[in-house]
Design a protein around this motif. Structure first.
Motif, mmCIF file in Angstrom:
data_model
loop_
_atom_site.group_PDB
_atom_site.id
_atom_site.type_symbol
_atom_site.label_atom_id
_atom_site.label_comp_id
_atom_site.label_asym_id
_atom_site.label_seq_id
_atom_site.Cartn_x
_atom_site.Cartn_y
_atom_site.Cartn_z
ATOM 1 N N UNK A 33 25.975 -20.818 -4.642
ATOM 2 C CA UNK A 33 24.972 -20.328 -3.689
ATOM 3 C C UNK A 33 25.003 -18.804 -3.631
ATOM 4 N N UNK A 34 26.184 -18.219 -3.624
ATOM 5 C CA UNK A 34 26.280 -16.754 -3.588
ATOM 6 C C UNK A 34 25.719 -16.133 -4.873
ATOM 7 N N UNK A 35 25.936 -16.785 -6.000
ATOM 8 C CA UNK A 35 25.314 -16.300 -7.234
ATOM 9 C C UNK A 35 23.789 -16.318 -7.102
ATOM 10 N N UNK A 36 23.263 -17.382 -6.510
ATOM 11 C CA UNK A 36 21.820 -17.471 -6.313
ATOM 12 C C UNK A 36 21.317 -16.374 -5.385
ATOM 13 N N UNK A 37 22.058 -16.124 -4.297
ATOM 14 C CA UNK A 37 21.668 -15.055 -3.381
ATOM 15 C C UNK A 37 21.700 -13.692 -4.068
ATOM 16 N N UNK A 38 22.705 -13.477 -4.936
ATOM 17 C CA UNK A 38 22.771 -12.227 -5.685
ATOM 18 C C UNK A 38 21.582 -12.108 -6.640
ATOM 19 N N UNK A 39 21.192 -13.225 -7.254
ATOM 20 C CA UNK A 39 20.030 -13.211 -8.140
ATOM 21 C C UNK A 39 18.757 -12.878 -7.373
ATOM 22 N N UNK A 40 18.628 -13.437 -6.183
ATOM 23 C CA UNK A 40 17.478 -13.117 -5.332
ATOM 24 C C UNK A 40 17.458 -11.624 -5.016
ATOM 25 N N UNK A 41 18.617 -11.086 -4.637
ATOM 26 C CA UNK A 41 18.697 -9.663 -4.293
ATOM 27 C C UNK A 41 18.340 -8.785 -5.480
ATOM 28 N N UNK A 42 18.612 -9.274 -6.689
ATOM 29 C CA UNK A 42 18.308 -8.509 -7.890
ATOM 30 C C UNK A 42 16.878 -8.636 -8.366
ATOM 31 N N UNK A 43 16.102 -9.543 -7.764
ATOM 32 C CA UNK A 43 14.692 -9.648 -8.113
ATOM 33 C C UNK A 43 14.296 -10.871 -8.904
ATOM 34 N N UNK A 44 15.154 -11.872 -9.010
ATOM 35 C CA UNK A 44 14.803 -13.105 -9.721
ATOM 36 C C UNK A 44 13.594 -13.771 -9.075
ATOM 37 N N UNK A 45 12.863 -14.539 -9.868
ATOM 38 C CA UNK A 45 11.677 -15.229 -9.344
ATOM 39 C C UNK A 45 11.939 -16.697 -9.063
ATOM 40 N N UNK A 46 13.026 -17.244 -9.620
ATOM 41 C CA UNK A 46 13.382 -18.643 -9.395
ATOM 42 C C UNK A 46 14.841 -18.824 -9.793
ATOM 43 N N UNK A 47 15.412 -19.942 -9.364
ATOM 44 C CA UNK A 47 16.801 -20.278 -9.663
ATOM 45 C C UNK A 47 16.829 -21.611 -10.396
ATOM 46 N N UNK A 48 17.677 -21.708 -11.405
ATOM 47 C CA UNK A 48 17.920 -22.980 -12.093
ATOM 48 C C UNK A 48 19.339 -23.414 -11.734
ATOM 49 N N UNK A 49 19.492 -24.671 -11.276
ATOM 50 C CA UNK A 49 20.796 -25.119 -10.789
ATOM 51 C C UNK A 49 21.038 -26.574 -11.158
ATOM 52 N N UNK A 50 22.319 -26.914 -11.251
ATOM 53 C CA UNK A 50 22.755 -28.226 -11.701
ATOM 54 C C UNK A 50 23.345 -29.055 -10.563
ATOM 55 N N UNK A 51 22.949 -30.306 -10.493
ATOM 56 C CA UNK A 51 23.444 -31.335 -9.578
ATOM 57 C C UNK A 51 22.744 -31.284 -8.209
ATOM 58 N N UNK A 52 22.428 -32.448 -7.673
ATOM 59 C CA UNK A 52 21.674 -32.508 -6.419
ATOM 60 C C UNK A 52 22.304 -31.753 -5.264
ATOM 61 N N UNK A 53 23.628 -31.855 -5.096
ATOM 62 C CA UNK A 53 24.263 -31.174 -3.974
ATOM 63 C C UNK A 53 24.129 -29.672 -4.047
ATOM 64 N N UNK A 54 24.288 -29.124 -5.233
ATOM 65 C CA UNK A 54 24.142 -27.680 -5.418
ATOM 66 C C UNK A 54 22.684 -27.273 -5.246
ATOM 67 N N UNK A 55 21.785 -28.068 -5.810
ATOM 68 C CA UNK A 55 20.354 -27.788 -5.655
ATOM 69 C C UNK A 55 19.985 -27.735 -4.177
ATOM 70 N N UNK A 56 20.418 -28.717 -3.402
ATOM 71 C CA UNK A 56 20.085 -28.758 -1.973
ATOM 72 C C UNK A 56 20.630 -27.545 -1.240
#
Length: 226
Positions: A33-56
């Protein structure tokens, strides 16, 4: 989110893959989740993630579309291999379900088109992970909303090379009407930009951004060379 809306959101943009392999210290939901937040802060347009629990968890944490997949196993078709896996990702909040769309048999004997139909009926979109031009054309014909070069180099019969398969990106862009996503061994911003120049609609980068273990090992190996 409709295919038209998401296509507009992703055009020319970066999707960041926030994953970690089994046994890696980063394979923990809060870390991803923190990696995703860092990607958002850097300007990413979407996140790709593995497994339902992580996705949620990432869906709850970020205000970006999440492309969900579910790796079950490590041989054959293991990226979202069945309709059951796909629908679990939709239930977790994935806007897009990424699934293996190669011509290899699926573990439950189903067809990729069945997964597409089920995901669309559940209100989400489908990204087809392919390794060849023929697979990409077939996936688009089966109703996939996006076609990605994710599996080129990882399936027998596709080019084994250290860098991205930009030739496949270009060939798919010329052959299918749906957006083509460049993914796989994109190590630099220059390669990502070239992928767009070859016709990619958007670009997925994972290891080069979100895999500190692999990046550290690359430097260690480089320093060890005579």
């Amino acid at each position: 989110m409709t295919a038209q809306h998401l296509t507009a959101v992703l055009e020319g943009r970066l999707i960041v893959s926030c994953q970690a392999p089994p046994g890696d210290p980063m394979r923990e939901t809060s870390a991803l989740v923190r990696l995703a937040l860092a990607a958002v802060a850097g300007g990413a347009s979407a996140i790709r993630a593995n497994e339902p629990g992580v996705v949620a968890a990432i869906v709850d944490a970020v205000d970006l579309p999440v492309i969900g997949l579910w790796k079950d196993g490590d041989t054959g078709v293991y990226i979202t291999p069945t309709v059951r896996h796909a629908l679990a990702l939709v239930e977790a909040g994935a806007a897009v379900v990424a699934a293996d769309a190669t011509d290899r048999p699926r573990p439950d004997g189903s067809a990729f088109a069945e997964l597409v139909t089920a995901v669309h009926a559940a209100g989400a979109l489908v990204m087809a992970d392919v390794s060849t031009l023929a697979e990409g054309v077939a996936a688009a014909g089966a109703g996939a909303d996006f076609v990605s070069t994710t599996l080129s180099g990882y399936v027998p019969g596709s080019p084994q090379q250290p860098g991205p398969d930009l030739e496949l990106v270009e060939a798919l862009a010329a052959a299918v009407a749906v957006p083509v996503v460049a993914e796989g061994r994109l190590h630099t911003p220059e390669q990502a930009r070239e992928a767009l120049g070859r016709g990619a609609h958007s670009v997925v980068v994972g290891t080069a951004i979100t895999a500190p273990t692999a990046l550290t090992a690359r430097f260690v190996a480089g320093l060890a060379r005579p």
